[in-house]
Design an enzyme around this catalytic site. Structure first.
Site, PDB file in Angstrom:
ATOM      1  N   SER A   1       1.706   4.012  -0.549  1.00 12.12           N
ATOM      2  CA  SER A   1       2.420   3.231   0.457  1.00 12.12           C
ATOM      3  C   SER A   1       3.017   2.031  -0.260  1.00 12.12           C
ATOM      4  O   SER A   1       2.303   1.290  -0.946  1.00 12.12           O
ATOM      5  CB  SER A   1       1.461   2.796   1.559  1.00 12.12           C
ATOM      6  N   GLU A   2       4.323   1.830  -0.131  1.00 13.44           N
ATOM      7  CA  GLU A   2       4.988   0.890  -1.029  1.00 13.44           C
ATOM      8  C   GLU A   2       4.652  -0.573  -0.744  1.00 13.44           C
ATOM      9  O   GLU A   2       5.046  -1.453  -1.513  1.00 13.44           O
ATOM     10  CB  GLU A   2       6.507   1.119  -1.043  1.00 13.44           C
ATOM     11  N   ASN A   3       3.939  -0.849   0.350  1.00 17.72           N
ATOM     12  CA  ASN A   3       3.457  -2.214   0.524  1.00 17.72           C
ATOM     13  C   ASN A   3       2.249  -2.516  -0.360  1.00 17.72           C
ATOM     14  O   ASN A   3       1.757  -3.643  -0.343  1.00 17.72           O
ATOM     15  CB  ASN A   3       3.138  -2.511   1.998  1.00 17.72           C
ATOM     16  N   GLY A   4       1.800  -1.511  -1.150  1.00 14.84           N
ATOM     17  CA  GLY A   4       0.816  -1.831  -2.167  1.00 14.84           C
ATOM     18  C   GLY A   4      -0.478  -1.049  -2.128  1.00 14.84           C
ATOM     19  O   GLY A   4      -1.548  -1.631  -2.295  1.00 14.84           O
TER      20      GLY A   4
ATOM     21  N   SER B   1       3.837  -2.220  -7.096  1.00 16.74           N
ATOM     22  CA  SER B   1       4.130  -1.050  -6.278  1.00 16.74           C
ATOM     23  C   SER B   1       5.513  -0.499  -6.600  1.00 16.74           C
ATOM     24  O   SER B   1       5.681   0.705  -6.833  1.00 16.74           O
ATOM     25  CB  SER B   1       4.034  -1.413  -4.800  1.00 16.74           C
TER      26      SER B   1
END
Lengths: 219, 240, 219, 240
Positions: A45-48, A87
């Site tokens: 998930s690209e929020n980390g 990320s």
């Protein structure tokens, strides 16, 4: 025609053992439900976060733990958390094997438009531009035609672009198509109840149709 | 160690002038500096340029500052979920600059790492590339994007010590560490403020050298934007 | 003339409350012993540590805990560890307030040479080039003349440079000197038992001597 | 999770060919991949290009590979403390490229972050700048330096899990995380190998996505280069 769930299920077949996968918002999120249990896959998930798990049970939501769609989620054993720079660092460095996202339009040379409709409120591109510019393998999950019945698979995008020459494969309610390196949508599979002619009519960009187009195996 | 504690959000933001450029950590409403935002609203600091991944919702986060028209310009990657924002944008009251999320994060990191510019492929071939220098490396095009500094970076951590060392929790980390590095003055609010030595040196996410002021926040609401749950003993997801 | 310990003690007076300081190998390392106890200072070691403490007691050495000189050290409460990229990131971003290092030569315009002697074995620059290129405030601790009696404060460096126009202050066994923005060594203080003429003879670069040159306060 | 465990150093390095470019973590002898180095020596892989901050000492670390003349080229920031290295260098048997330490670290990080090049002021005005592009930003000159990739990055961590997540201990972290990100294939040796879930997700230094092979090392010598101690109840330092 495929339902959204069936599109997600068909895309899940593209996920191979050992893949790190980034799932966009919408139909792509549903793909997680259909990943075969016998393969090892890690969702980014690209929020980390690496190792995203299913939604939490009711009452177990953690406001500090969300996905890129701002939904409450859980983590799986072996997950790891990192900041937004790392990320997108791992996305840019192509450590993520497969990105699945939605689109408003895709062109026959692999351009994608999915962030802005002129004249309408612009919400922003979020991480979409980074993802499409960096991913080595992108599958688009989308409807073949819009609500007005117009094809979303075009000779060239009419909407502002998110990225250029980046889309490799498209799965719609009608078909599975590859974007050919030299341009054009190659018809790989059709939905079980959909004819090649129907797909041809719904595809405004150049469609390349082989002699035999198998129906999707939805088992 | 160097003692960085201030008594409150009010004290931490007391010298932020009208017209300042602020970075605010958080992703959506997750990991936002709730206490400092409240103090900025109470002090009614205006004419702000805010750099943050999102712009909050109508009645929370940066949305509270938008509501009081304290924000002149918003620099973000995604600004949905906010009707007042939309109204001000369409009426021309608010300037908005949209930046790809990874570019935003990396431009902050670049400032913290003393790198004046970075190269990224994000936005190549799109309107984001307009007017920017494009360089080819190994046959691939990249945009040169400039490091981002802010007069004040305001971040939220889970724990911090009096020397300014910070530890974040789960995905509330997000932009906070990279913004903490990019502030000329960096203000951190934490849920738990401890003495030096209580945090494991191996597990500090933001070293205190990047933090100028720290205080223990209170009354965290931690609002959830999309409460998604599954029913017990079932894999079905439902959004509410 | 000052001993190495006295040079270190004099340099320690330049350290202000709230400083983050990077100490190089040699005399700079000794500076740590003379930092006044009533000020708050944090020592950075560029191999990835803030909050370096004194050497360990015998038997308490930890092979995983060393400084940039590869010496066993300890950490103080409030220390933090990070990787080499972040370490030089904070150096490059000028978060470190003061860098103290040794030199083979310094020129009157602030150039420094301290890493390479042509014809001799080259050991490498380590972190010196990063430090001198980035630090906002650099003090050099060095001998005023080399073993052959030749001045190390020169009109221009003769050895390969480590950095250009970066040195602000020099403390030697003879004097404390500022490097003037327009070039030249400004004589701030002399060692208690050393005359201005002696310093003049030992300084090959342009020396600027004010009317009164106080003796260093070594208290 | 994805299972990355191999049985031994031998298996981990079995496919490293002669002529490969390797990154090796560590600073001095602190945090070096002792087991993999021993396996590379035992297999006698030759003609290697080694990227590492240092070159070990005569009888430990990369020095062991130098002793067997397995290294064609050494890329490092500091190569003192090694007589055999000096002999090979002066005789022309060994190529050496010296790089400022921060530049070395940042070039590795750039690879792991998909950035083809970075800007740094280190080396401006020196022989390091020769032939390189210089750019001015805000009145200051910077060198453009290229990202560094290696065929194999070999790192040492304290703990790791079977999914490749790594945690380092104290200053043995150093170059290991940035090199772990820069390998086409990254091999990690750890002192303790645990199951997924045993490491706190918030405190993983290298996420498993960057690690391709992991194994539990053994027999760590952890040699100390400069044993400096103080006497009890005294502030006097003595080096031995």
């Amino acid at each position: 025609m495929l339902s959204k769930e069936q599109i997600a299920r068909r895309i899940a077949k593209e996920i191979k053992n050992g893949y790190y996968v980034n799932l966009g918002i919408g139909i792509p999120t549903l793909v997680a439900n259909y990943i075969p249990e016998n393969i090892q896959v890690v969702l980014q998930s690209e929020n980390g976060l690496l190792g995203m798990g299913p939604f939490p049970f009711e009452g177990e939501e953690d406001p500090d733990l969300i996905n890129a769609g701002k939904q409450t989620i859980t983590t799986l054993p072996g997950s790891s958390v990192f900041d937004s720079a790392m990320s997108f660092g791992m996305i840019r460095a192509q450590k993520v094997d497969l990105t699945i996202l939605g689109a408003m339009e895709v062109s026959e040379n692999g351009d994608i438009a999915n962030w802005k409709i002129p004249g309408k409120m612009v919400k922003g591109m979020g991480g979409a531009m980074d993802l499409v510019a960096s991913a080595k393998n992108i599958i688009v999950a989308m409807q073949h035609v819009n609500k007005a019945g117009e094809s979303k698979l075009l000779p060239a995008c009419t909407l502002p672009l998110t990225g250029v020459k980046c889309i490799k494969k498209i799965v719609t309610e009608l078909a599975v198509l590859d974007v050919l390196p030299e341009g054009g949508f190659y018809l790989l599979e059709r939905a079980p109840d959909v004819s090649v002619d129907y797909i041809r009519d719904a595809t405004k960009g150049r469609l390349v149709v082989p002699d035999h187009v198998p129906a999707m195996d939805m088992a | 160690m160097i003692y960085k504690v201030v008594s409150s959000a009010q004290e931490a933001i007391a010298d932020i002038p009208d017209g300042a450029t602020l970075m605010l950590g958080g992703f959506g409403l997750c990991g936002i500096p709730e206490n400092c935002i409240a103090a900025l609203v109470a002090r009614n600091v205006t004419n702000l340029t805010c750099i943050s991944n999102n712009a909050g919702v109508d009645d929370f986060g940066i949305g509270l500052m938008l509501h009081k028209r304290q924000v002149k310009k918003m620099i973000a990657s995604y600004v949905g979920e906010n009707a007042e924002f939309e109204r001000q944008l369409l009426s021309g009251e608010l300037e908005v600059e949209l930046i790809p999320q990874g570019t935003l994060a990396t431009r902050c990191m670049a400032a913290g790492y003393g790198m004046p510019a970075i190269f990224t492929p994000a936005g190549i071939g799109t309107e984001i590339a307009e007017g920017k220098e494009i360089r080819q490396f190994n046959g691939k095009d990249y945009l040169m994007e400039m490091a981002f500094e802010a007069d004040f970076a305001i971040v939220k951590a889970w724990k911090g010590d009096t020397a300014g060392n910070l530890v974040y929790r789960a995905t509330s980390r997000n932009f906070n560490p990279v913004m903490a590095m990019a502030g000329k003055i960096t203000i951190a609010e934490v849920e738990e403020l401890v003495e030096p030595g209580e945090l494991d040196p191996d597990h500090i996410h933001t070293p205190g050298i990047y933090v100028h002021r720290i205080f223990k926040g209170s009354g965290y609401e931690k609002r959830i934007e999309q409460r998604t749950v599954r029913k017990s003993e079932s894999n079905e997801a439902s959004a509410s």
